[in-house]
Design an enzyme around this catalytic site. Structure first.
Site, PDB file in Angstrom:
ATOM      1  N   GLY A 115      12.057   0.816   3.775  1.00 46.48           N
ATOM      2  CA  GLY A 115      13.247   0.277   3.134  1.00 46.48           C
ATOM      3  C   GLY A 115      14.166  -0.409   4.128  1.00 46.48           C
ATOM      4  O   GLY A 115      13.750  -0.796   5.224  1.00 46.48           O
ATOM      5  N   MET A 123       2.986  11.526   3.681  1.00 40.70           N
ATOM      6  CA  MET A 123       1.931  11.799   2.712  1.00 40.70           C
ATOM      7  C   MET A 123       0.608  12.157   3.384  1.00 40.70           C
ATOM      8  O   MET A 123      -0.102  13.058   2.939  1.00 40.70           O
ATOM      9  CB  MET A 123       1.732  10.595   1.794  1.00 40.70           C
ATOM     10  CG  MET A 123       2.985  10.183   1.004  1.00 40.70           C
ATOM     11  SD  MET A 123       3.606  11.460  -0.102  1.00 40.70           S
ATOM     12  CE  MET A 123       2.302  11.482  -1.324  1.00 40.70           C
ATOM     13  N   SER A 181       0.136   4.076  10.499  1.00 41.87           N
ATOM     14  CA  SER A 181       0.871   5.140   9.824  1.00 41.87           C
ATOM     15  C   SER A 181       1.232   6.223  10.833  1.00 41.87           C
ATOM     16  O   SER A 181       0.399   6.624  11.647  1.00 41.87           O
ATOM     17  CB  SER A 181       0.030   5.750   8.704  1.00 41.87           C
ATOM     18  OG  SER A 181       0.638   6.936   8.218  1.00 41.87           O
ATOM     19  N   ALA A 207       0.838  -1.197   0.000  1.00 44.52           N
ATOM     20  CA  ALA A 207       0.000   0.000   0.000  1.00 44.52           C
ATOM     21  C   ALA A 207       0.871   1.245   0.000  1.00 44.52           C
ATOM     22  O   ALA A 207       1.965   1.256   0.553  1.00 44.52           O
ATOM     23  CB  ALA A 207      -0.912  -0.009   1.220  1.00 44.52           C
ATOM     24  N   ASN A 266      -6.371  -1.272   1.581  1.00 46.13           N
ATOM     25  CA  ASN A 266      -5.899  -0.809   2.878  1.00 46.13           C
ATOM     26  C   ASN A 266      -6.723   0.413   3.278  1.00 46.13           C
ATOM     27  O   ASN A 266      -6.762   1.405   2.543  1.00 46.13           O
ATOM     28  CB  ASN A 266      -4.413  -0.465   2.743  1.00 46.13           C
ATOM     29  CG  ASN A 266      -3.764  -0.049   4.032  1.00 46.13           C
ATOM     30  OD1 ASN A 266      -4.172   0.905   4.663  1.00 46.13           O
ATOM     31  ND2 ASN A 266      -2.698  -0.754   4.397  1.00 46.13           N
TER      32      ASN A 266
END
Length: 370
Positions: free
Chosen positions: A278, A131, A193, A80, A157
């Site tokens: 990452g 974001m 998030s 997502a 999601n």
């Protein structure tokens, strides 16, 4: 979180390394928009899409598995965040992914946080984003999903609308589940998030229980919850126990980290707040995966995401207990052949290890060490 591991060898192609250097001259969100538009354009036409699928799609039967009643042609999916509104539904199978997770989408449309809000950390092969769930809303995605029949499973999601107070979060998630549940292969409840104020507080079991219960009541589609890498081990255990108790299909582990420990890219602090994806999150993602598998075993489906760059990384996650995998940052740094390379590497390791199927390999190293 630890710093990035040494750069992977043999991953990607030289031509993409050159292209990536050019891409990285353009601000991250702008080049994302341009490349995404190009991918959609190429795969919107029948014959290029069919050609790409013939070249890149996972077709080796050893890679296929049926998870929570859904058949996945390969275990690696698009995470997502890349395709927030389902604009590229036909692109992801053509680019070699076994499935894609759309979103995060909220009950109503919202613009997200002010730009700039997406940054590269090249020395860490990582991304930093804040974001803020920019998306067109659950209603718009529902229309798009109803009109198209993608060639791979599509998960969705769902997150909380920023303007919704925490005490109304249950209704917010319920509304999205009602619209999108019947149209998705599975639903993921995103409470992890770092870019929506107060969202991570909803990971507390007392807050999470009514949200998950409401979503489960709205849909017969498999429901999973996505958790943060920054949770304590005891919090991971509590969520795992809650997921089993409520009858969730699984857990997605993990989201981005707010930790800056061990980063090599200069000037990160000046970039401001956000979650990092990452390699910097890889070690903790593996730790959480192993802890979850040790806690729940085969009672839940575990989807591992965070720092997967190579087939070796993917294989480590599978043998540690992940039935499915996801990538986003690895795709950005690895290029258009990345998903195929991962799938080919997994297939080779399955055969080298004498496994008849992907399912047989899931959790194999954990069982041996246990």
């Amino acid at each position: 979180m630890s710093g990035a591991p040494p750069a992977p060898r043999g991953g990607g192609h030289r031509w993409y390394g050159v292209a990536r250097q050019l891409f990285f001259l353009v601000p991250a969100e702008r080049i994302h928009t341009l490349v995404f538009a190009l991918l959609r354009g190429v795969t919107a036409v029948g014959w290029p899409r069919r050609l790409l699928r013939r070249l890149l799609a996972p077709t080796d039967p050893v890679l296929a598995s049926t998870v929570f009643g859904v058949r996945f042609p390969g275990p690696l999916g698009l995470a997502a965040g890349f395709d927030k509104d389902g604009l590229g539904l036909h692109a992801w199978g053509a680019l070699g992914f076994g499935y894609a997770e759309i979103g995060t989408v909220t009950a109503g449309p919202q613009p997200g946080n002010p730009a700039p809000r997406l940054f590269r950390l090249p020395a860490d092969r990582a991304l930093l984003n804040r974001m803020g769930f920019n998306n067109l809303g659950a209603g718009a995605l529902a229309v798009r999903l109803a009109r198209r029949q993608p060639d791979i499973p599509i998960g969705v999601n769902i997150g909380k609308t920023k303007a919704t107070p925490p005490d109304q979060a249950v209704d917010d998630y319920r509304a999205s589940a009602r619209l999108l549940g019947p149209l998705a292969s599975y639903l993921v409840v995103n409470v992890s998030s770092p870019n929506t104020p107060g969202l991570r507080d909803l990971q507390a079991v007392g807050s999470l229980r009514p949200i998950l219960s409401a979503v489960l009541a709205e849909t017969s589609t498999p429901v999973l919850v996505k958790i943060a890498p920054d949770l304590s081990d005891s919090d991971v255990d509590d969520i795992a126990d809650l997921a089993v108790e409520l009858g969730l299909a699984g857990i997605v582990a993990t989201n981005t980290t707010v930790s800056r420990d061990g980063l090599r890219t200069a000037g990160v602090d000046q970039l401001g707040a956000g979650g990092i994806s990452g390699p910097p999150v890889a070690r903790r993602a593996v730790e959480v995966l192993r802890r979850l598998y040790g806690r729940v075993g085969d009672r839940l489906v575990l989807i591992s995401v965070g720092g997967i760059e190579t087939a070796d990384h993917a294989w480590e996650r599978i043998t540690a207990g992940a039935s499915l995998l996801q990538g986003y940052t690895g795709f950005v740094y690895g290029g258009g052949l990345w998903a195929k390379q991962i799938h080919d590497g997994i297939a080779q390791r399955l055969r080298d290890g004498g496994f008849a199927s992907l399912r047989d390999a899931v959790g194999s190293s954990a069982r041996e060490s246990g």
